[in-house]
Write an enzyme that holds these catalytic residues in place. Structure first.
Site, PDB file in Angstrom:
ATOM      1  CG  ASN A   9      -1.764   1.224   1.337  1.00 13.26           C
ATOM      2  OD1 ASN A   9      -1.870   1.994   0.378  1.00 13.26           O
ATOM      3  ND2 ASN A   9      -2.379   1.423   2.499  1.00 13.26           N
ATOM      4  CD1 TRP A  10       3.599   1.002  -2.692  1.00 19.59           C
ATOM      5  CD2 TRP A  10       3.620   2.029  -4.673  1.00 19.59           C
ATOM      6  NE1 TRP A  10       4.321   0.210  -3.551  1.00 19.59           N
ATOM      7  CE2 TRP A  10       4.346   0.817  -4.786  1.00 19.59           C
ATOM      8  CE3 TRP A  10       3.490   2.835  -5.795  1.00 19.59           C
ATOM      9  CZ2 TRP A  10       4.941   0.413  -5.974  1.00 19.59           C
ATOM     10  CZ3 TRP A  10       4.083   2.428  -6.990  1.00 19.59           C
ATOM     11  CH2 TRP A  10       4.805   1.229  -7.074  1.00 19.59           C
ATOM     12  CE  LYS A  11       0.060   3.531   4.700  1.00 16.43           C
ATOM     13  NZ  LYS A  11      -0.245   3.696   6.102  1.00 16.43           N
ATOM     14  CG  HIS A  94      -6.053   1.645   4.804  1.00 15.53           C
ATOM     15  ND1 HIS A  94      -5.666   2.637   5.677  1.00 15.53           N
ATOM     16  CD2 HIS A  94      -4.996   0.795   4.709  1.00 15.53           C
ATOM     17  CE1 HIS A  94      -4.427   2.396   6.084  1.00 15.53           C
ATOM     18  NE2 HIS A  94      -3.999   1.286   5.510  1.00 15.53           N
ATOM     19  CD  GLU A  96      -3.386   5.445   6.403  1.00 13.22           C
ATOM     20  OE1 GLU A  96      -3.355   5.497   5.158  1.00 13.22           O
ATOM     21  OE2 GLU A  96      -2.436   5.001   7.083  1.00 13.22           O
ATOM     22  CD  GLU A 164      -3.689  -2.846   7.225  1.00 10.46           C
ATOM     23  OE1 GLU A 164      -2.528  -3.017   6.840  1.00 10.46           O
ATOM     24  OE2 GLU A 164      -4.361  -1.855   6.911  1.00 10.46           O
ATOM     25  N   GLY A 170       1.794   2.305  10.785  1.00 11.53           N
ATOM     26  CA  GLY A 170       2.711   3.438  10.657  1.00 11.53           C
ATOM     27  C   GLY A 170       3.325   3.897  11.967  1.00 11.53           C
ATOM     28  CB  SER A 210       4.650  -1.511  12.331  1.00 11.39           C
ATOM     29  OG  SER A 210       4.162  -0.198  12.550  1.00 11.39           O
ATOM     30  N   GLY A 231       2.659  -1.089   4.411  1.00 13.18           N
ATOM     31  CA  GLY A 231       2.634   0.333   4.070  1.00 13.18           C
ATOM     32  C   GLY A 231       4.041   0.871   3.897  1.00 13.18           C
ATOM     33  N   GLY A 232       4.579   1.481   4.951  1.00 10.50           N
ATOM     34  CA  GLY A 232       5.875   2.155   4.885  1.00 10.50           C
ATOM     35  C   GLY A 232       6.980   1.344   4.221  1.00 10.50           C
TER      36      GLY A 232
HETATM   37  C1  PEP Z   1      -1.034   0.094   5.910  1.00  6.28           C
HETATM   38  O1  PEP Z   1      -1.060   1.241   5.496  1.00  6.28           O
HETATM   39  O2  PEP Z   1      -1.925  -0.691   5.584  1.00  6.28           O
HETATM   40  C2  PEP Z   1       0.045  -0.310   6.788  1.00  6.28           C
HETATM   41  C3  PEP Z   1       0.003  -1.491   7.310  1.00  6.28           C
HETATM   42  O3  PEP Z   1       1.054   0.612   6.997  1.00  6.28           O
HETATM   43  P1  PEP Z   1       2.460   0.347   7.770  1.00  6.28           P
HETATM   44  O4  PEP Z   1       3.026  -0.937   7.197  1.00  6.28           O
HETATM   45  O5  PEP Z   1       3.293   1.532   7.433  1.00  6.28           O
HETATM   46  O6  PEP Z   1       2.152   0.204   9.214  1.00  6.28           O
END
Ligand code: PEP
Length: 253
Positions: A9-11, A94, A96, A164, A170, A210, A231-232
Site C-alpha cells: 500500500n503506497w498510500k 483501510h 485511514e 490491521e 505506521g 508496521s 505500508g511504509g
Molecule cells: C497500511 O497502510 O496498511 C500499513 C500497514 O502501513 P504500515 O506498514 O506503514 O504500518
C-alpha cells in the site's frame, strides 16, 4: 490452504516517475517468487503506468479505494468500472479511510459489493483502535466490521481480509505473532460464517501494521496468517522484496 499474498500500500506517495522507478527496482526479484501473489497498490494516477510495467509478469496491481456507484456526480471519485481494466485488486475500508474520511461499515460494505460486481478482488481492511484493544473489545470490533462488510457476499466471491490493528499502522508498534494469529483466525471464522468453510479455507488472511523484514517471519509462521499488507516498508524495494521472500519461504510448500 489459501494462496499466500503480500500487498504493497503506497498510500499517497510517489509521483508517476517515482512509481515507475519503484516498480523497476523490485519487479524482477518479486516476479521470481514462485507461488506467492504480490499486489502493488499505487495511487490512482499511477495505476495505468504500473499496470503496463508489470504486464506479462506474475505481479498484480491494486487500487487503494473506490466508490460504490459506477458513474455519476461524485466529483473526485473513481468507480469499480473504471478500475476493472487497470487492476485486479482494490483495498477497501483501510483505517485511514475510516478515520480520516468518515467511511462507515455501511459504506465499506457497499464498496465490497461494487468491487465484486466488477470482478475486482477486495482487500478488506479491519482492525481495532488502541482504546478498543485496551478495553478488551478488539474481537467485538473486528467481528462487527467483517460481518457488515461480508453480509450478502456469495460463497464463490473472492475476497482478501487484512487484519490491521489501527494502533500498529505506521507507528512501529507491530502486534506480536500470537495476537495477529488470534485475530486472523477470527477473521477466517467470520469468512466461514459469511461464505462457508470452503471459501474460508482459500481466502487469504493478511496481517498489516508496521511489518518489516525483521518481524515478518513471526506473522507468516502462524497457521492463519497468509501474508501481509505493507505500508511504509513497501516504499523501500529492498525491504519489500525481503518481506515477500520471507512470506514465500514460509508459506509456499
Ligand atoms: C497500511 O497502510 O496498511 C500499513 C500497514 O502501513 P504500515 O506498514 O506503514 O504500518
Amino acid at each position: 490452504m489459501a494462496h499466500p499474498l503480500v500487498a504493497a500500500n503506497w498510500k499517497m506517495n510517489t509521483t508517476l516517475t517515482e512509481a515507475e522507478a519503484l516498480v523497476r527496482a523490485e519487479m524482477a526479484e518479486l516476479g521470481a517468487l514462485d507461488g506467492l501473489d504480490v499486489v502493488l497498490c499505487p495511487p490512482f494516477v499511477s495505476l495505468g503506468r504500473v499496470a503496463g510495467l508489470v504486464k506479462g509478469t506474475r505481479l498484480h496491481v491494486g487500487a487503494q479505494n473506490l466508490h460504490w456507484e459506477n458513474e455519476g456526480a461524485f466529483t473526485g471519485e473513481v468507480s469499480a468500472d473504471m478500475l476493472r481494466h487497470l487492476c485486479k485488486y482494490v483495498i477497501v475500508g483501510h483505517s485511514e479511510r475510516r478515520q480520516l474520511f468518515g467511511e462507515t461499515d455501511e459504506m465499506v460494505s457497499r464498496k465490497v459489493k461494487a468491487a465484486l460486481a466488477a470482478d475486482l478482488i477486495p482487500i478488506l481492511c479491519v482492525g481495532e483502535v488502541l482504546e478498543e484493544r485496551e478495553q478488551g473489545r478488539a474481537i467485538e470490533v473486528v467481528t462487527t466490521q467483517v460481518r457488515a462488510a461480508l453480509e450478502g457476499v456469495a460463497s464463490t466471491d473472492r475476497v482478501v481480509v487484512a487484519y490491521e490493528p489501527v494502533w500498529a499502522i505506521g507507528t512501529g508498534l507491530a502486534a506480536d505473532g500470537a495476537a495477529a494469529e488470534e485475530m486472523c483466525g477470527l477473521a477466517r471464522q467470520l469468512v466461514a460464517e459469511a461464505q462457508g468453510e470452503g471459501a474460508a479455507k482459500y481466502t487469504p488472511i493478511l496481517y498489516g501494521g508496521s511489518v518489516n523484514p525483521d518481524n515478518i517471519s513471526q506473522y507468516v509462521g502462524q497457521p492463519n496468517v497468509d501474508g501481509a499488507l505493507v505500508g511504509g516498508a513497501s516504499l523501500k524495494p529492498d525491504q519489500f522484496v525481503a518481506i515477500a521472500r520471507a512470506t514465500a519461504e514460509a508459506r509456499v510448500a
